[in-house]
Design a protein around this motif. Structure first.
Motif, PDB file in Angstrom:
ATOM      1  N   PRO A  41       0.826  -1.208   0.000  1.00 37.76           N
ATOM      2  CA  PRO A  41       0.000   0.000   0.000  1.00 37.76           C
ATOM      3  C   PRO A  41       0.858   1.256   0.000  1.00 37.76           C
ATOM      4  O   PRO A  41       1.903   1.313   0.654  1.00 37.76           O
ATOM      5  N   ARG A  42       0.402   2.268  -0.719  1.00 35.20           N
ATOM      6  CA  ARG A  42       1.183   3.509  -0.808  1.00 35.20           C
ATOM      7  C   ARG A  42       1.379   4.150   0.576  1.00 35.20           C
ATOM      8  O   ARG A  42       2.434   4.722   0.864  1.00 35.20           O
ATOM      9  N   SER A  43       0.385   4.029   1.459  1.00 31.83           N
ATOM     10  CA  SER A  43       0.504   4.624   2.787  1.00 31.83           C
ATOM     11  C   SER A  43       1.660   3.995   3.559  1.00 31.83           C
ATOM     12  O   SER A  43       2.389   4.685   4.278  1.00 31.83           O
ATOM     13  N   PHE A  44       1.836   2.679   3.372  1.00 27.53           N
ATOM     14  CA  PHE A  44       2.937   2.004   4.053  1.00 27.53           C
ATOM     15  C   PHE A  44       4.268   2.485   3.499  1.00 27.53           C
ATOM     16  O   PHE A  44       5.215   2.730   4.252  1.00 27.53           O
ATOM     17  N   ARG A  45       4.346   2.627   2.179  1.00 24.49           N
ATOM     18  CA  ARG A  45       5.601   3.077   1.573  1.00 24.49           C
ATOM     19  C   ARG A  45       5.923   4.519   1.974  1.00 24.49           C
ATOM     20  O   ARG A  45       7.078   4.869   2.219  1.00 24.49           O
ATOM     21  N   MET A  46       4.900   5.360   2.072  1.00 26.64           N
ATOM     22  CA  MET A  46       5.120   6.736   2.498  1.00 26.64           C
ATOM     23  C   MET A  46       5.619   6.772   3.950  1.00 26.64           C
ATOM     24  O   MET A  46       6.517   7.538   4.292  1.00 26.64           O
ATOM     25  N   VAL A  52      12.762   6.801   6.973  1.00 27.65           N
ATOM     26  CA  VAL A  52      14.132   6.915   6.473  1.00 27.65           C
ATOM     27  C   VAL A  52      14.589   8.368   6.526  1.00 27.65           C
ATOM     28  O   VAL A  52      15.700   8.674   6.982  1.00 27.65           O
ATOM     29  N   ARG A  53      13.748   9.271   6.078  1.00 25.66           N
ATOM     30  CA  ARG A  53      14.098  10.692   6.132  1.00 25.66           C
ATOM     31  C   ARG A  53      14.352  11.141   7.573  1.00 25.66           C
ATOM     32  O   ARG A  53      15.301  11.870   7.851  1.00 25.66           O
ATOM     33  N   ALA A  54      13.479  10.707   8.485  1.00 26.83           N
ATOM     34  CA  ALA A  54      13.640  11.084   9.885  1.00 26.83           C
ATOM     35  C   ALA A  54      14.952  10.555  10.449  1.00 26.83           C
ATOM     36  O   ALA A  54      15.646  11.251  11.205  1.00 26.83           O
ATOM     37  N   ALA A  55      15.309   9.315  10.087  1.00 28.46           N
ATOM     38  CA  ALA A  55      16.566   8.737  10.577  1.00 28.46           C
ATOM     39  C   ALA A  55      17.764   9.511  10.049  1.00 28.46           C
ATOM     40  O   ALA A  55      18.747   9.734  10.772  1.00 28.46           O
ATOM     41  N   LEU A  56      17.700   9.937   8.802  1.00 31.00           N
ATOM     42  CA  LEU A  56      18.795  10.715   8.237  1.00 31.00           C
ATOM     43  C   LEU A  56      18.929  12.059   8.947  1.00 31.00           C
ATOM     44  O   LEU A  56      20.034  12.507   9.280  1.00 31.00           O
ATOM     45  N   LEU A  57      17.816  12.707   9.191  1.00 33.92           N
ATOM     46  CA  LEU A  57      17.857  13.988   9.901  1.00 33.92           C
ATOM     47  C   LEU A  57      18.374  13.801  11.327  1.00 33.92           C
ATOM     48  O   LEU A  57      19.159  14.617  11.827  1.00 33.92           O
ATOM     49  N   LEU A  58      17.933  12.737  11.977  1.00 33.95           N
ATOM     50  CA  LEU A  58      18.409  12.456  13.334  1.00 33.95           C
ATOM     51  C   LEU A  58      19.919  12.225  13.328  1.00 33.95           C
ATOM     52  O   LEU A  58      20.642  12.742  14.195  1.00 33.95           O
ATOM     53  N   ILE A  98      11.399  15.066  13.916  1.00 33.71           N
ATOM     54  CA  ILE A  98      10.136  14.903  14.630  1.00 33.71           C
ATOM     55  C   ILE A  98       8.953  15.237  13.734  1.00 33.71           C
ATOM     56  O   ILE A  98       7.881  14.638  13.846  1.00 33.71           O
ATOM     57  N   THR A  99       9.135  16.177  12.821  1.00 36.43           N
ATOM     58  CA  THR A  99       8.059  16.499  11.878  1.00 36.43           C
ATOM     59  C   THR A  99       7.666  15.274  11.064  1.00 36.43           C
ATOM     60  O   THR A  99       6.490  15.075  10.733  1.00 36.43           O
ATOM     61  N   LEU A 100       8.643  14.415  10.774  1.00 35.68           N
ATOM     62  CA  LEU A 100       8.389  13.219   9.975  1.00 35.68           C
ATOM     63  C   LEU A 100       7.981  12.018  10.825  1.00 35.68           C
ATOM     64  O   LEU A 100       7.253  11.146  10.373  1.00 35.68           O
TER      65      LEU A 100
END
Length: 433
Positions: A41-46, A52-58, A98-100
């Motif tokens: 499902p697209r929601s799962f992929r999003m 992943v984005r949050a982990a990179l920012l962290l 945190i936004t993500l």
């Protein structure tokens, strides 16, 4: 340089995510058959992409926090080496993470710590975390939160109705006698005056200004300079703070307990089930030197209550604040009982040392072994149940114990998140007092 590399890695990571999105859109447009990823499902992929984005920012935020402008400093403390630019950048990256993904309590604490290092108020961050359901109240912020204990939570508890606290008071003279003998082993004038009261609130006499003993160490002070607490320089704001550990995370420090056998017998036998066997707590003598202060901090879990038995308490401004309640002073022979998952701070603005016996009891609403085991991760649960079954303790002063107390991550505990699978080291480093 590390921050620059992280920036490049993060940029490449985002490029990969954008490329995946582009391929997905192209395959959808051409009705091509994608791999298993595209069938999800697209929601799962999003959600996965956001994680992943949050982990990179962290990661980038952590690198800014731990990257020193002084390249010669080995593994420096972030609070000691970070410039305002580093802290500002770290705060921005944590906020972006945190936004993500709002679900990790540690990232909220990292964001708040970075903001405080900029000299700004972080209370709005705690309030936002409450709004997102991370905590129930802004002044109670443990990493491991047992939701069933939140409704009745309060900073201070009445020790007069607690059997374990009553037992401590009954054994006060014996405990203090062993402590004084231990402190006098060095034979200095300061230590030689312990038996005369050290200017204590009930003891009267004068004496030296600072107690010490070769048996006491800075282990907790040093531990607080690792992990999340290190981002503000550790729990110790100023002065000296030393301790003598007796039981640590449900294990017995055999060598130290041999120095105070009557105290160890009380803790390991009479208070074994309700305190010493607790894998989320400890028992130790805590010595706060003249002029010392511990920064405001929250303990790691609300599954316990912390008791302080006053042993050597100087007259004057020597007290503790818990939550928003007025500060309270220690009294020799009396117990202060509090929930250390609430924000608290400790200070000794006198000319004499303060010594208390610190002991962590199970929260009274976790009344049975089954209740208590239910809030533990697998490793702690096995240790706890083995201690109850065999009536013996693992050794805290063995190499195997030290290795198993290394930080480890687990989110698989009860209540879904933030359970006792946080590091053993976090349990000690954050629950100071």
């Amino acid at each position: 340089e590390a921050a620059s590399l992280a920036q490049r890695a993060m940029s490449n990571g985002f490029d990969c995510i954008r490329e995946l999105d582009r391929i997905e859109d192209a395959e959808r447009a051409s009705h091509l058959s994608g791999g298993d990823w595209w069938r999800l499902p697209r929601s799962f992929r999003m959600e996965t992409n956001n994680a992943v984005r949050a982990a990179l920012l962290l990661s980038l935020g952590l690198l800014h926090d731990f990257c020193s402008p002084d390249s010669d400093a080995p593994r420096p403390s972030p609070a000691a080496c970070c410039t305002e630019l580093h802290s500002g950048a770290a705060a921005s990256f944590y906020q972006g993470a945190i936004t993500l993904d709002t679900s990790d309590r540690r990232v909220w604490q990292l964001w708040a710590a970075a903001v405080r290092r900029l000299g700004e108020d972080s209370s709005h961050i705690h309030a936002k975390a409450v709004d997102h359901g991370l905590w129930a109240r802004a002044d109670q912020r443990p990493l491991m939160l047992v939701p069933s204990l939140v409704a009745s939570a309060r900073p201070w508890h009445d020790p007069r109705s607690h059997p374990g606290c009553i037992a401590l008071c009954e054994e006060f003279e014996a405990i203090r006698e062993e402590l004084c003998a231990l402190l006098q082993t060095e034979g200095s004038p300061a230590q030689g005056s312990v038996a005369g009261g050290m200017g204590g609130s009930d003891g009267g006499g004068g004496g030296g200004s600072c107690l010490s003993s070769r048996h006491f160490s800075e282990s907790r002070s040093l531990a607080s300079a690792r992990g999340l607490a290190s981002l503000e320089g550790g729990a110790l704001a100023r002065g000296a703070w030393r301790d003598l550990s007796l039981f640590v995370n449900g294990r017995k420090h055999e060598a130290n307990c041999a120095l105070v056998p009557r105290t160890a017998q009380l803790l390991g036998a009479r208070l074994r089930e309700d305190a010493a066997s607790n894998p989320l707590g400890s028992a130790f003598f805590s010595l706060l030197a003249p002029g010392a202060r511990l920064r405001p901090h929250c303990g790691p879990t609300n599954a316990r209550l912390r008791a302080h038995l006053g042993l050597i308490v100087p007259e004057g401004d020597c007290a503790m604040r818990v939550g928003s309640a007025p500060p309270r002073r220690w009294r020799e022979g009396h117990v202060l009982l509090f929930d250390d998952s609430f924000e608290h701070e400790v200070w000794n603005a006198t000319c004499f040392s303060r010594v208390v016996l610190v002991l962590d009891f199970w929260h009274p609403e976790l009344a049975t072994p089954a209740d208590r085991a239910a809030v533990l991760d697998l490793t702690r649960r096995q240790r706890y149940e083995a201690t109850l079954a065999t009536r013996t303790f693992e050794r805290a002063d063995s190499p195997a114990a030290a290795a198993s107390d290394a930080p480890a991550r687990s989110d698989e505990g009860p209540e879904g998140r933030g359970a006792a699978g946080q590091a053993e080291g976090e349990m000690e480093a954050e629950g100071l007092g």
